[in-house]
Scaffold this motif. Structure first.
Motif, PDB file in Angstrom:
ATOM      1  N   LEU A   1       0.820  -1.211   0.000  1.00  0.00           N
ATOM      2  CA  LEU A   1       0.000   0.000   0.000  1.00  0.00           C
ATOM      3  C   LEU A   1       0.856   1.264   0.000  1.00  0.00           C
ATOM      4  N   LEU A   2       1.977   1.214   0.702  1.00  0.00           N
ATOM      5  CA  LEU A   2       2.834   2.391   0.823  1.00  0.00           C
ATOM      6  C   LEU A   2       3.763   2.572  -0.377  1.00  0.00           C
ATOM      7  N   ASP A   3       4.331   1.504  -0.870  1.00  0.00           N
ATOM      8  CA  ASP A   3       5.368   1.605  -1.899  1.00  0.00           C
ATOM      9  C   ASP A   3       5.031   0.942  -3.226  1.00  0.00           C
ATOM     10  N   GLY A   4       3.944   0.196  -3.289  1.00  0.00           N
ATOM     11  CA  GLY A   4       3.606  -0.520  -4.510  1.00  0.00           C
ATOM     12  C   GLY A   4       4.432  -1.775  -4.690  1.00  0.00           C
ATOM     13  N   ARG A   5       5.178  -2.142  -3.661  1.00  0.00           N
ATOM     14  CA  ARG A   5       6.010  -3.356  -3.681  1.00  0.00           C
ATOM     15  C   ARG A   5       6.308  -3.741  -2.239  1.00  0.00           C
ATOM     16  N   ASP A   6       6.848  -4.916  -2.024  1.00  0.00           N
ATOM     17  CA  ASP A   6       7.209  -5.331  -0.664  1.00  0.00           C
ATOM     18  C   ASP A   6       8.589  -4.767  -0.353  1.00  0.00           C
ATOM     19  N   SER A   7       8.632  -3.489   0.021  1.00  0.00           N
ATOM     20  CA  SER A   7       9.880  -2.748   0.195  1.00  0.00           C
ATOM     21  C   SER A   7      10.648  -3.110   1.455  1.00  0.00           C
ATOM     22  N   GLY A   8       9.975  -3.666   2.435  1.00  0.00           N
ATOM     23  CA  GLY A   8      10.646  -4.020   3.675  1.00  0.00           C
ATOM     24  C   GLY A   8      10.600  -2.936   4.740  1.00  0.00           C
ATOM     25  N   LYS A   9       9.918  -1.823   4.485  1.00  0.00           N
ATOM     26  CA  LYS A   9       9.790  -0.801   5.531  1.00  0.00           C
ATOM     27  C   LYS A   9       9.125  -1.405   6.760  1.00  0.00           C
ATOM     28  N   PHE A  10       8.101  -2.202   6.514  1.00  0.00           N
ATOM     29  CA  PHE A  10       7.464  -2.954   7.592  1.00  0.00           C
ATOM     30  C   PHE A  10       7.997  -4.379   7.499  1.00  0.00           C
ATOM     31  N   LYS A  11       8.542  -4.914   8.586  1.00  0.00           N
ATOM     32  CA  LYS A  11       9.147  -6.249   8.573  1.00  0.00           C
ATOM     33  C   LYS A  11       8.071  -7.319   8.470  1.00  0.00           C
ATOM     34  N   SER A  12       8.160  -8.114   7.421  1.00  0.00           N
ATOM     35  CA  SER A  12       7.201  -9.198   7.188  1.00  0.00           C
ATOM     36  C   SER A  12       7.734 -10.499   7.756  1.00  0.00           C
ATOM     37  N   SER A  13       6.833 -11.337   8.230  1.00  0.00           N
ATOM     38  CA  SER A  13       7.233 -12.632   8.758  1.00  0.00           C
ATOM     39  C   SER A  13       7.478 -13.598   7.604  1.00  0.00           C
ATOM     40  N   GLU A  14       8.302 -14.569   7.851  1.00  0.00           N
ATOM     41  CA  GLU A  14       8.649 -15.555   6.823  1.00  0.00           C
ATOM     42  C   GLU A  14       7.668 -16.716   6.775  1.00  0.00           C
ATOM     43  N   SER A  15       6.785 -16.791   7.776  1.00  0.00           N
ATOM     44  CA  SER A  15       5.840 -17.907   7.809  1.00  0.00           C
ATOM     45  C   SER A  15       4.510 -17.434   8.382  1.00  0.00           C
ATOM     46  N   THR A  16       3.548 -18.333   8.396  1.00  0.00           N
ATOM     47  CA  THR A  16       2.248 -18.019   8.990  1.00  0.00           C
ATOM     48  C   THR A  16       2.166 -18.528  10.428  1.00  0.00           C
ATOM     49  N   GLN A  17       3.303 -18.981  10.973  1.00  0.00           N
ATOM     50  CA  GLN A  17       3.312 -19.550  12.322  1.00  0.00           C
ATOM     51  C   GLN A  17       3.186 -18.506  13.422  1.00  0.00           C
ATOM     52  N   GLY A  18       3.590 -17.294  13.144  1.00  0.00           N
ATOM     53  CA  GLY A  18       3.516 -16.264  14.171  1.00  0.00           C
ATOM     54  C   GLY A  18       3.864 -14.925  13.588  1.00  0.00           C
ATOM     55  N   GLY A  19       3.423 -13.896  14.226  1.00  0.00           N
ATOM     56  CA  GLY A  19       3.659 -12.559  13.721  1.00  0.00           C
ATOM     57  C   GLY A  19       5.032 -12.037  14.057  1.00  0.00           C
ATOM     58  N   GLU A  20       5.584 -11.263  13.159  1.00  0.00           N
ATOM     59  CA  GLU A  20       6.868 -10.604  13.335  1.00  0.00           C
ATOM     60  C   GLU A  20       6.668  -9.251  14.035  1.00  0.00           C
ATOM     61  N   THR A  21       5.520  -8.630  13.812  1.00  0.00           N
ATOM     62  CA  THR A  21       5.250  -7.290  14.317  1.00  0.00           C
ATOM     63  C   THR A  21       4.884  -7.351  15.800  1.00  0.00           C
ATOM     64  N   LYS A  22       5.644  -6.619  16.611  1.00  0.00           N
ATOM     65  CA  LYS A  22       5.414  -6.625  18.055  1.00  0.00           C
ATOM     66  C   LYS A  22       4.995  -5.267  18.598  1.00  0.00           C
ATOM     67  N   LYS A  23       4.997  -4.234  17.749  1.00  0.00           N
ATOM     68  CA  LYS A  23       4.545  -2.915  18.179  1.00  0.00           C
ATOM     69  C   LYS A  23       3.943  -2.181  16.986  1.00  0.00           C
ATOM     70  N   VAL A  24       3.189  -1.168  17.278  1.00  0.00           N
ATOM     71  CA  VAL A  24       2.575  -0.367  16.227  1.00  0.00           C
ATOM     72  C   VAL A  24       3.644   0.518  15.603  1.00  0.00           C
ATOM     73  N   SER A  25       3.686   0.554  14.276  1.00  0.00           N
ATOM     74  CA  SER A  25       4.594   1.455  13.562  1.00  0.00           C
ATOM     75  C   SER A  25       3.848   2.043  12.378  1.00  0.00           C
ATOM     76  N   SER A  26       4.341   3.156  11.865  1.00  0.00           N
ATOM     77  CA  SER A  26       3.667   3.765  10.716  1.00  0.00           C
ATOM     78  C   SER A  26       4.661   4.519   9.848  1.00  0.00           C
TER      79      SER A  26
END
Length: 91
Positions: free
Chosen positions: A26-51
């Motif tokens: 939504l922000l960059d039109g690609r998976d730029s990595g500004k927001f850290k994505s998890s490598e699996s569906t086993q658990g979330g990588e995001t531990k705090k709100v960021s923007s």
């Protein structure tokens, strides 16, 4: 003419469902990595709100957006009432 107003976007869902990846798109039109994505569906990588603020899909001809990435709805590390308050403060 593009408005100077930022549209706030906050995806909701469980841990590991792709919220961070969606935020990057939504922000960059690609998976730029500004927001850290998890490598699996086993658990979330995001531990705090960021923007990040920018233009929708990274296109300066599109609307201004403020994209929030949040932990999964069932993540015990950050209860929903705390991250709703963080989003409210960031809008």
């Amino acid at each position: 003419m593009i408005s100077s107003h930022y549209h706030s976007i906050v995806p909701f869902g469980g841990p590991g469902v792709g919220k961070s990846t969606l935020c990057n798109l939504l922000l960059d039109g690609r998976d730029s990595g500004k927001f850290k994505s998890s490598e699996s569906t086993q658990g979330g990588e995001t531990k705090k709100v960021s923007s990040f603020k920018g233009y929708a899909l990274g296109d300066q001809k599109k609307a201004k957006v403020n994209v929030f990435d949040v932990p999964g709805l069932t993540d015990p590390d950050l209860p929903i009432d705390l991250w709703v308050e963080e989003i409210r403060n960031g809008v």
